[in-house]
Enzyme design. Structure first.
Site, PDB file in Angstrom:
ATOM      1  N   ASP A   1     -11.318   7.197 -14.767  1.00 30.60           N
ATOM      2  CA  ASP A   1     -10.669   8.501 -14.625  1.00 30.60           C
ATOM      3  C   ASP A   1      -9.963   8.607 -13.279  1.00 30.60           C
ATOM      4  O   ASP A   1      -8.874   9.172 -13.180  1.00 30.60           O
ATOM      5  CB  ASP A   1     -11.704   9.628 -14.744  1.00 30.60           C
ATOM      6  CG  ASP A   1     -12.461   9.575 -16.051  1.00 30.60           C
ATOM      7  OD1 ASP A   1     -11.896   9.073 -17.041  1.00 30.60           O
ATOM      8  OD2 ASP A   1     -13.611  10.045 -16.088  1.00 30.60           O
TER       9      ASP A   1
ATOM     10  N   ASN B   1      -9.489   0.542 -21.113  1.00 30.46           N
ATOM     11  CA  ASN B   1     -10.099  -0.684 -20.610  1.00 30.46           C
ATOM     12  C   ASN B   1     -10.053  -1.781 -21.675  1.00 30.46           C
ATOM     13  O   ASN B   1      -9.610  -1.553 -22.806  1.00 30.46           O
ATOM     14  CB  ASN B   1     -11.524  -0.432 -20.101  1.00 30.46           C
ATOM     15  CG  ASN B   1     -12.473   0.040 -21.178  1.00 30.46           C
ATOM     16  OD1 ASN B   1     -12.386  -0.363 -22.340  1.00 30.46           O
ATOM     17  ND2 ASN B   1     -13.412   0.903 -20.797  1.00 30.46           N
TER      18      ASN B   1
ATOM     19  N   GLU C   1     -12.152  13.061 -25.206  1.00 31.95           N
ATOM     20  CA  GLU C   1     -13.397  13.822 -25.098  1.00 31.95           C
ATOM     21  C   GLU C   1     -13.359  15.160 -25.835  1.00 31.95           C
ATOM     22  O   GLU C   1     -14.395  15.793 -25.990  1.00 31.95           O
ATOM     23  CB  GLU C   1     -13.751  14.064 -23.632  1.00 31.95           C
ATOM     24  CG  GLU C   1     -14.445  12.899 -22.989  1.00 31.95           C
ATOM     25  CD  GLU C   1     -15.096  13.249 -21.666  1.00 31.95           C
ATOM     26  OE1 GLU C   1     -16.181  12.723 -21.396  1.00 31.95           O
ATOM     27  OE2 GLU C   1     -14.518  14.037 -20.903  1.00 31.95           O
TER      28      GLU C   1
ATOM     29  N   THR D   1     -19.215   4.710 -12.547  1.00 33.41           N
ATOM     30  CA  THR D   1     -19.004   5.905 -13.356  1.00 33.41           C
ATOM     31  C   THR D   1     -17.755   6.658 -12.912  1.00 33.41           C
ATOM     32  O   THR D   1     -17.612   6.995 -11.740  1.00 33.41           O
ATOM     33  CB  THR D   1     -20.212   6.861 -13.264  1.00 33.41           C
ATOM     34  OG1 THR D   1     -21.406   6.117 -13.402  1.00 33.41           O
ATOM     35  CG2 THR D   1     -20.129   7.933 -14.319  1.00 33.41           C
TER      36      THR D   1
ATOM     37  N   GLN E   1     -10.839  -7.093 -11.526  1.00 30.68           N
ATOM     38  CA  GLN E   1      -9.610  -7.891 -11.609  1.00 30.68           C
ATOM     39  C   GLN E   1      -8.347  -7.043 -11.550  1.00 30.68           C
ATOM     40  O   GLN E   1      -7.241  -7.580 -11.536  1.00 30.68           O
ATOM     41  CB  GLN E   1      -9.624  -8.715 -12.889  1.00 30.68           C
ATOM     42  CG  GLN E   1     -10.775  -9.708 -12.966  1.00 30.68           C
ATOM     43  CD  GLN E   1     -10.817 -10.416 -14.309  1.00 30.68           C
ATOM     44  OE1 GLN E   1      -9.812 -10.925 -14.797  1.00 30.68           O
ATOM     45  NE2 GLN E   1     -11.989 -10.440 -14.923  1.00 30.68           N
TER      46      GLN E   1
ATOM     47  N   LYS F   1     -13.965  13.829 -18.066  1.00 30.91           N
ATOM     48  CA  LYS F   1     -12.798  12.971 -17.873  1.00 30.91           C
ATOM     49  C   LYS F   1     -11.574  13.723 -17.362  1.00 30.91           C
ATOM     50  O   LYS F   1     -10.931  13.307 -16.396  1.00 30.91           O
ATOM     51  CB  LYS F   1     -12.477  12.234 -19.171  1.00 30.91           C
ATOM     52  CG  LYS F   1     -13.571  11.269 -19.612  1.00 30.91           C
ATOM     53  CD  LYS F   1     -13.163  10.428 -20.798  1.00 30.91           C
ATOM     54  CE  LYS F   1     -12.109   9.409 -20.433  1.00 30.91           C
ATOM     55  NZ  LYS F   1     -12.579   8.409 -19.461  1.00 30.91           N
TER      56      LYS F   1
ATOM     57  N   ASP G   1     -21.293   2.303  -7.918  1.00 33.50           N
ATOM     58  CA  ASP G   1     -21.361   3.118  -9.137  1.00 33.50           C
ATOM     59  C   ASP G   1     -19.983   3.115  -9.788  1.00 33.50           C
ATOM     60  O   ASP G   1     -19.010   3.584  -9.199  1.00 33.50           O
ATOM     61  CB  ASP G   1     -21.783   4.546  -8.773  1.00 33.50           C
ATOM     62  CG  ASP G   1     -21.894   5.473  -9.981  1.00 33.50           C
ATOM     63  OD1 ASP G   1     -21.685   5.017 -11.119  1.00 33.50           O
ATOM     64  OD2 ASP G   1     -22.194   6.664  -9.779  1.00 33.50           O
TER      65      ASP G   1
END
Length: 327
Positions: free
Chosen positions: A271, A201, A150, A267, A243, A51, A265
Site C-alpha cells: 500500500d 505482487n 477490499e 505489513t 527485488q 488499504k 514488518d
C-alpha cells in the site's frame, strides 16, 4: 494515458483513495504457526490501517493532496480513524459513518517480518456506489484514482466509471479473489478494463492468469506480459519484494530495483508503494521515476512496524515534497 504529460491547472485533490479503513490487531511470535498448530506469542499491539487509508497517508506524506473515501463505524475506532487521517493532511470529508463497527484486520507476524492476515470488513462494506462515484466525479484531469479489492467490486467499478478522461485509474487488485473470474463478474471486467495501471505482487499476478503460485521467478516477466494482454490494460507493475518492481508496457519491460534494507514488518508495504506511486504520477513524474520513488518508500516502510506509522515523509527520502502545482 501519457505518463510524462504535466497539467497546468492543479486540482483540489491529486490522489483519491477509495476503499477501506481498518483497525489492525497484531500478534507477534518468533515464527508463524502451521495449520492446526499453536505457538507462543511474544506480544500484541494495535495500529491504524486499511488499504485505501494506507494509500492516502503514504501519498499525503510525500506532498500529495490526498482524499480518502471509505465508511467507518460510529464507534470510537471510527472517530479515531478520521482524526488520524486528518492529522496526516488527508481529506476525510466524504467518509460516511455506519452502524456496523469499524473494519478489523488480524495480523500474525514473525521475527523475520513474514505474516498471515485476515480481515473483517465491518463498516467498510457500507460504502455505497453512489458516494464513491460522486467523489471520483469531482477529480480533474491529472489526478489519480486508486482502487483496491477490499470493498465490493461494484463500488470500485462505479468510482472508476465516474472518473473523467485524464484521471489516471490505478487498480491494486488485492485481495485478488474478486478479480479471478472477470468473465462471470461484469463489474470486475469493467474495472480491470478501465484501469490505466494495475499494481500487484507476483503471487496475485499468477493468480489472475490462472498459474500456480509455484511458478519460477524467471517466468514472472512473461506472466506479467500475459496479464497485461489478458486484462487489456496499458501498464502492469508487479512488486517483487526486496527485488523491487517489474514494469510491463506494450513493447517494453523495465526492472526497477529496491534499496537493500533489514526487514522488520512487511505489513502494508504494498500500500505504501501504491500511495507513493500515485503521488509521483499525480506530480507529473515519468513512470520510471514514480516507480523508483515507490520502491524507496516501500523499502523504508518495511524497516518499521505497522502500516500507517511506517510510511516515510519526503524529507526521509531526501526528496522535496511533491508539489501540487505540478498536477
Amino acid at each position: 494515458m501519457h505518463w510524462e504529460s504535466r497539467h497546468e491547472r492543479a486540482p483540489a485533490v491529486t490522489v483519491l483513495a477509495v476503499g477501506a479503513y481498518t483497525v489492525d490487531f497484531y500478534i507477534f511470535g518468533d515464527r508463524l504457526p502451521s495449520v492446526g498448530e499453536t505457538v507462543a506469542a511474544t506480544g500484541t499491539a494495535s495500529a491504524h490501517g486499511g488499504k485505501a487509508a494506507n494509500v492516502a497517508v503514504a501519498a499525503a506524506r510525500l506532498g500529495g493532496r490526498a482524499r480518502f473515501i471509505g465508511a467507518v463505524g460510529g464507534d470510537q475506532e471510527g472517530a479515531e480513524a478520521l482524526a488520524t487521517l486528518t492529522r496526516d493532511g488527508v481529506d476525510v470529508s466524504a467518509c460516511p459513518r455506519t452502524d456496523p463497527p469499524t473494519a478489523r484486520s488480524f495480523i500474525c507476524l514473525d521475527s523475520r517480518g513474514q505474516q498471515y492476515i485476515m480481515t473483517w470488513a465491518g463498516a467498510a462494506d457500507g460504502l455505497t456506489a453512489d458516494v464513491a462515484a460522486a467523489g471520483a466525479a469531482l477529480l480533474r484531469p491529472g489526478a489519480v484514482l486508486v482502487l483496491q479489492g477490499e470493498i465490493p467490486v461494484a463500488v470500485s467499478a462505479a468510482a472508476a466509471a465516474a472518473a473523467v478522461p485524464g484521471v489516471t485509474v490505478v487498480l491494486n487488485p488485492s485481495p485478488v479473489e474478486p478479480f479471478t473470474q472477470p468473465r462471470s463478474d461484469p463489474d470486475a471486467a469493467r474495472l480491470l478494463a478501465r484501469a490505466d495501471l494495475v499494481v500487484l505482487n507476483a503471487a496475485e499476478c499468477r493468480r489472475l492468469i490462472g498459474e500456480r503460485a509455484g511458478s519460477t521467478p524467471s517466468g514472472l516477466s512473461a506472466e506479467a506480459a500475459q496479464l497485461r494482454r489478458q486484462i487489456r490494460t496499458a501498464t502492469v507493475v508487479v512488486t517483487v519484494g526486496a527485488q523491487g518492481a517489474l514494469v510491463i508496457r506494450e513493447g517494453s519491460e523495465m526492472h526497477v530495483p529496491a534499496p537493500e534494507v533489514k526487514v522488520v514488518d512487511t505489513t502494508g508495504a504494498g500500500d505504501g508503494f501504491v500511495g507513493a506511486l500515485a503521488a509521483g504520477i499525480a506530480a507529473g513524474m515519468p513512470l520510471a521515476e514514480a516507480v523508483l520513488l515507490a520502491c524507496r518508500a516501500a523499502a523504508v516502510s518495511v524497516t518499521r512496524q505497522f502500516c500507517i506509522p511506517s510510511y516515510p515523509r519526503a524529507s526521509e527520502l531526501s526528496h522535496a515534497p511533491l508539489s501540487p502545482r505540478q498536477c
